[in-house]
Design an enzyme around this catalytic site. Structure first.
Site, PDB file in Angstrom:
ATOM      1  N   ASP A  54     -13.266   8.546  -7.834  1.00  0.00           N
ATOM      2  CA  ASP A  54     -14.310   9.054  -6.933  1.00  0.00           C
ATOM      3  C   ASP A  54     -13.913  10.317  -6.159  1.00  0.00           C
ATOM      4  O   ASP A  54     -14.686  10.817  -5.353  1.00  0.00           O
ATOM      5  CB  ASP A  54     -14.767   7.970  -5.953  1.00  0.00           C
ATOM      6  N   ASN A  70      -7.552   9.321  -5.669  1.00  0.00           N
ATOM      7  CA  ASN A  70      -8.306   8.402  -6.511  1.00  0.00           C
ATOM      8  C   ASN A  70      -9.190   9.191  -7.479  1.00  0.00           C
ATOM      9  O   ASN A  70     -10.202   9.761  -7.070  1.00  0.00           O
ATOM     10  CB  ASN A  70      -9.175   7.485  -5.639  1.00  0.00           C
ATOM     11  N   SER A  92     -11.724  10.650  -3.834  1.00  0.00           N
ATOM     12  CA  SER A  92     -11.252  10.410  -2.467  1.00  0.00           C
ATOM     13  C   SER A  92      -9.725  10.317  -2.465  1.00  0.00           C
ATOM     14  O   SER A  92      -9.088  10.261  -3.519  1.00  0.00           O
ATOM     15  CB  SER A  92     -11.856   9.124  -1.902  1.00  0.00           C
ATOM     16  N   ASN A 108      -8.833   5.207   3.331  1.00  0.00           N
ATOM     17  CA  ASN A 108      -9.581   6.046   2.399  1.00  0.00           C
ATOM     18  C   ASN A 108     -10.440   7.097   3.092  1.00  0.00           C
ATOM     19  O   ASN A 108     -11.141   6.817   4.059  1.00  0.00           O
ATOM     20  CB  ASN A 108     -10.447   5.153   1.512  1.00  0.00           C
ATOM     21  N   GLU A 133       0.818  -1.212   0.000  1.00  0.00           N
ATOM     22  CA  GLU A 133       0.000   0.000   0.000  1.00  0.00           C
ATOM     23  C   GLU A 133       0.853   1.264   0.000  1.00  0.00           C
ATOM     24  O   GLU A 133       0.553   2.215  -0.705  1.00  0.00           O
ATOM     25  CB  GLU A 133      -0.950   0.018   1.200  1.00  0.00           C
ATOM     26  N   ASP A 160      -6.347   8.317  -0.309  1.00  0.00           N
ATOM     27  CA  ASP A 160      -5.885   7.299   0.631  1.00  0.00           C
ATOM     28  C   ASP A 160      -4.717   7.875   1.423  1.00  0.00           C
ATOM     29  O   ASP A 160      -3.866   8.568   0.854  1.00  0.00           O
ATOM     30  CB  ASP A 160      -5.438   6.037  -0.113  1.00  0.00           C
TER      31      ASP A 160
END
Length: 149
Positions: free
Chosen positions: A68, A65, A70, A79, A54, A72
């Site tokens: 959408d 992202n 958003s 998220n 990750e 992380d």
């Protein structure tokens, strides 16, 4: 010597503190101390593998992202749409934490939120795409091999 420890402590706990890129065994030890070994049925090597894929063990990692809007955050790439609050962005904020708290060298907010994610998500660790892609069903012994745990 006390002054050096105080400065390190303050840098880690204040929201404006710098992130940290952990070494594999150093992170494994911290996550074990914080109760992730065996948490929700997942051995420590799962958590270390997931963190590697990750964020490459980087507490200051972020990823926007496009699909959408958003973002992380942190070592586990938690998220903002569901788990943490990012400014005035709309969020469920299930972990009840600001996303900025996930970007320091203090792993406590990250671990607390990861515990919520793994227990609240119907997919467990499958909530993390990287865990599904790189860790699930694999021999993960390399992620804790040689660590003095």
């Amino acid at each position: 010597m006390k002054a050096v420890w105080l400065l390190f402590f303050l840098a880690c706990v204040l929201p404006m503190g710098q992130g940290k890129i952990y070494e594999r065994c150093e992170l494994a030890q911290k996550l074990k101390e914080m109760g992730l070994d065996g948490y929700a049925g997942y051995a420590l090597d799962n958590w270390v593998c997931m963190a590697y894929h990750e964020s490459r063990y980087n507490t200051a990692a972020t990823h926007y992202n496009d699909y959408d809007g958003s973002t992380d955050f942190g070592i586990f790439q938690i998220n903002s749409r569901y788990w943490c609050q990012y400014g005035s962005e709309s969020s469920a904020n299930i972990c009840r934490t600001p996303c900025s708290a996930l970007l320091t060298c203090n792993l406590a907010p990250d671990v607390a939120c990861a515990k919520i994610v793994v227990t609240e998500s119907a997919d467990g660790m499958g909530a993390w795409v990287a865990w599904r892609a790189y860790c699930q069903g694999q021999d993960l012994s390399q992620y804790v091999a040689g660590c003095d745990l």
